[in-house]
Structure formats: C-alpha cells, structure tokens
Design an enzyme around this catalytic site. Structure first.
Site, PDB file in Angstrom:
ATOM      1  NE  ARG A  50      -6.760   5.216   6.180  1.00  0.00           N
ATOM      2  CZ  ARG A  50      -6.376   6.395   6.630  1.00  0.00           C
ATOM      3  NH1 ARG A  50      -6.797   6.814   7.815  1.00  0.00           N
ATOM      4  NH2 ARG A  50      -5.594   7.170   5.937  1.00  0.00           N
ATOM      5  CE  LYS A  54      -1.344   1.694   3.932  1.00  0.00           C
ATOM      6  NZ  LYS A  54      -1.368   2.987   4.605  1.00  0.00           N
ATOM      7  CG  ASN A  55       2.372   2.721   3.549  1.00  0.00           C
ATOM      8  OD1 ASN A  55       1.221   3.117   3.353  1.00  0.00           O
ATOM      9  ND2 ASN A  55       2.827   2.397   4.750  1.00  0.00           N
ATOM     10  CB  CYS A  81      -3.586  10.216  12.210  1.00  0.00           C
ATOM     11  SG  CYS A  81      -2.089   9.315  12.383  1.00  0.00           S
ATOM     12  CG  ASP A 132       3.594   1.015   9.500  1.00  0.00           C
ATOM     13  OD1 ASP A 132       3.379   1.856  10.402  1.00  0.00           O
ATOM     14  OD2 ASP A 132       3.750   1.337   8.304  1.00  0.00           O
ATOM     15  NE  ARG A 185       1.452  10.136  10.166  1.00  0.00           N
ATOM     16  CZ  ARG A 185       1.091   9.085   9.443  1.00  0.00           C
ATOM     17  NH1 ARG A 185      -0.094   8.558   9.597  1.00  0.00           N
ATOM     18  NH2 ARG A 185       1.908   8.569   8.551  1.00  0.00           N
TER      19      ARG A 185
HETATM   20  C1  EPZ Z   1       5.063   6.320   6.477  1.00  0.00           C
HETATM   21  O1  EPZ Z   1       4.522   7.495   7.081  1.00  0.00           O
HETATM   22  C2  EPZ Z   1       3.941   5.314   6.446  1.00  0.00           C
HETATM   23  N1  EPZ Z   1       2.817   5.876   5.708  1.00  0.00           N
HETATM   24  C3  EPZ Z   1       3.498   4.954   7.866  1.00  0.00           C
HETATM   25  O2  EPZ Z   1       2.579   3.884   7.759  1.00  0.00           O
HETATM   26  C4  EPZ Z   1       4.713   4.472   8.669  1.00  0.00           C
HETATM   27  O3  EPZ Z   1       4.341   4.266  10.015  1.00  0.00           O
HETATM   28  C5  EPZ Z   1       5.849   5.489   8.609  1.00  0.00           C
HETATM   29  O4  EPZ Z   1       6.169   5.805   7.216  1.00  0.00           O
HETATM   30  C6  EPZ Z   1       7.129   5.008   9.268  1.00  0.00           C
HETATM   31  O5  EPZ Z   1       7.586   3.848   8.632  1.00  0.00           O
HETATM   32  C7  EPZ Z   1       2.842   5.924   4.374  1.00  0.00           C
HETATM   33  O6  EPZ Z   1       3.772   5.507   3.725  1.00  0.00           O
HETATM   34  C8  EPZ Z   1       1.633   6.489   3.712  1.00  0.00           C
HETATM   35  P1  EPZ Z   1       7.766   9.346   8.309  1.00  0.00           P
HETATM   36  P2  EPZ Z   1       5.312   8.866   6.988  1.00  0.00           P
HETATM   37  O7  EPZ Z   1       7.793  10.625   7.578  1.00  0.00           O
HETATM   38  O8  EPZ Z   1       6.056   8.884   5.710  1.00  0.00           O
HETATM   39  C9  EPZ Z   1       8.786  12.516  11.804  1.00  0.00           C
HETATM   40  C10 EPZ Z   1       0.580   2.751   7.979  1.00  0.00           C
HETATM   41  O9  EPZ Z   1       0.121   2.149   8.969  1.00  0.00           O
HETATM   42  N2  EPZ Z   1       8.640  13.545  10.768  1.00  0.00           N
HETATM   43  O10 EPZ Z   1       8.780   8.298   7.970  1.00  0.00           O
HETATM   44  O11 EPZ Z   1       4.338   9.953   7.231  1.00  0.00           O
HETATM   45  C11 EPZ Z   1       7.461  11.878  12.183  1.00  0.00           C
HETATM   46  O12 EPZ Z   1       6.786  12.619  13.154  1.00  0.00           O
HETATM   47  C12 EPZ Z   1       1.211   4.103   8.144  1.00  0.00           C
HETATM   48  O13 EPZ Z   1       0.539   2.287   6.819  1.00  0.00           O
HETATM   49  C13 EPZ Z   1       8.958  14.855  11.070  1.00  0.00           C
HETATM   50  O14 EPZ Z   1       9.365  15.184  12.188  1.00  0.00           O
HETATM   51  O15 EPZ Z   1       6.299   8.709   8.191  1.00  0.00           O
HETATM   52  C14 EPZ Z   1       7.915  10.508  12.671  1.00  0.00           C
HETATM   53  O16 EPZ Z   1       8.305  10.595  14.015  1.00  0.00           O
HETATM   54  C15 EPZ Z   1       0.997   4.647   9.514  1.00  0.00           C
HETATM   55  N3  EPZ Z   1       8.802  15.818  10.088  1.00  0.00           N
HETATM   56  C16 EPZ Z   1       9.144  10.198  11.822  1.00  0.00           C
HETATM   57  O17 EPZ Z   1       9.571  11.456  11.280  1.00  0.00           O
HETATM   58  C17 EPZ Z   1       8.381  15.498   8.826  1.00  0.00           C
HETATM   59  O18 EPZ Z   1       8.277  16.395   7.996  1.00  0.00           O
HETATM   60  C18 EPZ Z   1       8.934   9.236  10.662  1.00  0.00           C
HETATM   61  O19 EPZ Z   1       7.839   9.661   9.872  1.00  0.00           O
HETATM   62  C19 EPZ Z   1       8.050  14.165   8.543  1.00  0.00           C
HETATM   63  C20 EPZ Z   1       8.194  13.213   9.527  1.00  0.00           C
END
Ligand code: EPZ
Length: 431
Positions: free
Chosen positions: A398, A22-23, A117, A306, A122
């Site tokens: 989802r 999905k991702n 969320c 995840d 996020r």
């Molecule tokens: C992706 O989210 C996935 N979603 C998430 O899966 C998954 O949990 C996550 O990566 C971590 O592997 C999708 O791909 C759609 P990140 P993403 O940016 O890209 C911080 C699921 O269940 N951060 O890697 O949004 C953030 O707060 C979902 O399928 C910032 O600080 O995650 C977090 O602590 C849930 N500033 C960390 O980085 C930013 O601008 C990692 O987030 C962006 C992120």
C-alpha cells in the site's frame, strides 16, 4: 499468495533513492481535482493506495492521465458524480480527502466512510466539526458521510486534537469558501505544508502551513499547475533504521534531512553515525553496538508514529532496556507478537513497549498486521539469522514501492514470491 522471503544477516551497503511521500500525494491528488484545468503531479509513488485514489477520481468522472509510473495529469472539469462509494475506496483512509475537495468545489460530497483499522479507532469527528463550522450540514448514515452546503463561509476552527487528516481536509474545503478561515492547533507535518504549497500554486491563498495556525483566504476558483511531491520521510526513515539494525552503511538519497530530524536524533542516541548532505542522509552502523533509549511518538516535529514499529525493531537489538511509547494510535503494537516469535523480548503494557534487547533475531514465518509494522518485520528479517517469510504483504505494498528491489540494491537477499516454485528458486539461489 504473495509473500516476501528474506535470508537475513547481511549488513546493508550502498545507496537507495526515496520516492514521493504517499501521504502527501494522496491529498494532493484529491486537491488536483478541484481545478478545471490540467494539474500535473510529479514524483507520485507507484503504490496501491495512490492507484486506488486515482481510480476513484476516474470513477467520478475526472480525467486522469497517468503519463508514467510517477507522473499524472489530473483535470477535474469532467467530474459528474459527487458520490464516492466504491468497494475499493473504503479500504483507503485517505478517501476522506475527496470529501473536503468535492465539498469545497461543488458544495456537496458523499463518500464511503473509512472503517477502523489495525492501528486503532480512526474517528473523523474533527473533519466534520470543521466542515460544519464552514457552514456544511454533515450526515453519517448507512456507511456514508455526506456533506453539503449552499455556500461555505470562512470561520475560526480550533482542532481539539492535532490531526493531519482534519487539518488538510478543512484546508481543502476552506480554499474555495467565502472569506477567511483560521485553523488553530493545526498539524505541522511536512505533508500539510506540501498540500498547502500545491493549493497555493493553483491560486489558493493559504498562509502559515507548517505552524499551528493556518490562515486560508478563500478564492473563487483554482487553476492548473505543475507540482512535484516531497520525498517520503517515512520510507526514508525505514531504510535508515534498516541500515542500523543490520549494522550497515547506507546513503539514503532524495530526502529533505530537516523532515528526518526526529529519526536522525534517535539513531544518534542508539550510537549510529549520521552524515547529512543537502538532499541525502548516510547512516553508518558498521561497528556500532546499539544502545538502548526511550522514544515517544508525537505529532510533527515529534517522533512519527509511522516510524514506531521500525524503531522498536532496532531497539530490540540494543544492549539494555528501552521503552517506546505510542502517543497517537491506541493499538499500534500488534506486530510485537510476531517480533517476539523472531526472538525479541518485548512486553507491551498499555501504550508502552518495554524492550529488553537481544543479541540477534531468528527467522520465522510472520504476518504483516499493517503497513508500517510490515516494514518493521522486513527490517527484523534482514537482521535475523536464517530465513523469514512475511505474509499479508499487500499491506506493505500500500505504501512502499518495490521495497524488495530497493533492499536488493543494498545487498539484501530478499524476494517477492508467489508460489512454492518461486520459493524453491530463491532458496537455491541464496543457499
Ligand atoms: C495520517 O493519518 C496518516 N495517514 C497516518 O499514516 C499517520 O499515522 C497519522 O496521520 C499520524 O501521523 C495519511 O496521511 C493517509 P490524524 P490521519 O488525523 O490523518 C485522532 C500510514 O502508515 N483524531 O493525524 O488519519 C486520531 O484518532 C498511516 O501511512 C480524532 O480524534 O491521522 C489520532 O489519535 C497510518 N478525530 C490522532 O487524532 C479526528 O477527526 C491523529 O490522527 C481525526 C483524528
């Protein structure tokens, strides 16, 4: 209201085929719209987030031809709008990929800001930092993020935190920038590599995806291609943990075992037997007495966040005390209250769950607080004595395609019910 109803206590047995990630597919769909030629994408999962993303592309004018449930042909030539502000798009976080894709292609984009969320705040500051470094001006107001630029210029970006979303989004925009962009401290997740592979097959020039330094040499335009999305490592891991929790024996097919190494390593620590094939993994837990262990979620190749709730469900049945530390999201233990209502003994302190294993879970009526936690509650229900009803299953839908059918193929007594009549029918069937 749709619910899952499960009669637990049966070891899962048999084979299950895993769908596309999905991702990865969410970002790939956005990337596909960056070409004015046909991009054929196969192995997309037929799940709600994907369907919303496809609808969003249609709304901005792209041609979206859903050949079948798992194949779509996208052509971005007819895109006429750069504003993505629909009710439904706000509900999927990955809508932010449209920002990178449209900014790269048209040098302007406006997308509804994805809200917080269930798993915590996020932020998207790193995405914006990247776009700004490429020369865009970004503004966040009235719930919309807008980004525009005269032209995008290659640059050097250091991500202060490893972020899958920011890495992919910057990569999308930089693909059509002038000159070379370097992303340092990039995310190494398999779906980052998958998106880079797709873009390269469309004529992009991206090197180093899968390492922490990605180099993108901007090109003028992207052409059509045919591409197949990688298997979903999280769906695969979910079935692997379900096999462990139910003391089953399950062959999980259509996977890339390398992507599952962290999951496999933790299952071995709990005492399960794992057999790896080229594109399948078998989990044997028939006679396993589950052992406690500790796990910390980390960016890839660390243990995936995840998979955290599903792992906790397995450790809740281990003989001893385990710990699960959440290293990515600030609030990903909401499901623990629900699990404790099913008889688990888990205490959460800050970002650590301290789990004292119990002999068995007992069925209860619970609610899915988010996608992966919902999947974890299914696993608990499958392992539990008696009946479990899960509410709010739209979260689970989802990201998991017909999960109830897949578990039924493994021998589970599980049904998606939508009325008291359906529920009574299920109860009569399973006794
Ligand atoms: C992706 O989210 C996935 N979603 C998430 O899966 C998954 O949990 C996550 O990566 C971590 O592997 C999708 O791909 C759609 P990140 P993403 O940016 O890209 C911080 C699921 O269940 N951060 O890697 O949004 C953030 O707060 C979902 O399928 C910032 O600080 O995650 C977090 O602590 C849930 N500033 C960390 O980085 C930013 O601008 C990692 O987030 C962006 C992120």
């Amino acid at each position: 209201m749709e619910q899952f109803i499960i009669k637990g206590g049966k070891p899962l047995q048999g084979e299950v085929k895993i769908g596309g990630a999905k991702n990865a597919a969410l970002a790939i769909i956005a990337a596909a719209a960056m070409s004015d030629e046909d991009v054929t994408i196969e192995n997309i999962p037929d799940v709600r987030d994907i369907n919303v993303m496809l609808l969003a592309l249609q709304e901005i004018g792209a041609s979206v031809n859903r050949v079948d449930a798992h194949k779509v042909i996208i052509n971005g030539k007819s895109i006429t709008s750069f504003d993505v502000d629909y009710e439904y798009i706000k509900k999927i976080r990955a809508s932010y990929y449209l920002l990178g894709a449209l900014l790269g292609k048209y040098k302007r984009a406006e997308v509804a800001l994805p809200g917080g969320c269930a798993i915590g705040a996020r932020p998207i500051d790193l995405h914006l930092k990247g776009f700004r470094a490429l020369g865009a001006t970004c503004d966040v107001s009235y719930g919309l993020i807008s980004a525009k630029a005269e032209k995008l210029r290659g640059t050097h970006i250091y991500l202060d935190k490893v972020s899958v979303g920011a890495t992919i989004n910057i990569m999308l925009a930089a693909t059509l920038a002038e000159g070379k962009t370097i992303i340092e401290n990039a995310a190494k997740e398999p779906h980052v590599v998958d998106v880079a592979n797709l873009l390269n097959s469309m004529g992009a020039n991206i090197k180093g995806a899968g390492t922490d330094v990605i180099r993108i040499f901007g090109v003028e335009k992207l052409h059509g291609t045919e591409y197949s999305v990688i298997p979903d490592q999280i769906e695969a891991g979910t079935f692997m943990f379900a096999a462990a929790a139910t003391h089953g024996d399950v062959l999980v097919k259509n996977v890339i075992p390398k992507h599952l190494e962290a999951t496999t390593a933790k299952l071995l620590e709990t005492g399960c037997e794992i057999v790896e094939y080229d594109d399948a993994v078998r989990v044997i837990a028939t006679h396993t007495t589950l052992q406690p262990t500790s796990v910390t979620t980390l960016p890839y190749p660390g243990f995936p966040t995840d998979m955290q709730p599903q792992m906790t469900v397995v450790l809740g049945l281990a003989g001893g005390v385990s710990t699960v530390t959440e290293g990515i999201w600030e609030n990903r233990f909401k499901y623990v209250d629900e699990l404790n209502r099913m008889g688990s003994n888990i205490r959460v302190e800050s970002n650590i769950a301290i789990i004292t294993g119990v002999d068995h879970y007992t069925g209860a009526e619970v609610s899915a607080p988010d996608l992966r936690a919902g999947a974890a509650l299914i696993i608990a229900g499958l392992a539990a004595d008696g009946f479990t009803t899960i509410d709010d299953i739209h979260y689970i839908q989802r990201g998991y395609e017909h999960i109830e059918e897949k578990f039924r193929q493994l021998g589970a007594d599980m049904e998606l019910v939508d009325s008291e009549h359906d529920r009574q029918k299920f109860l009569l069937k399973v006794g």
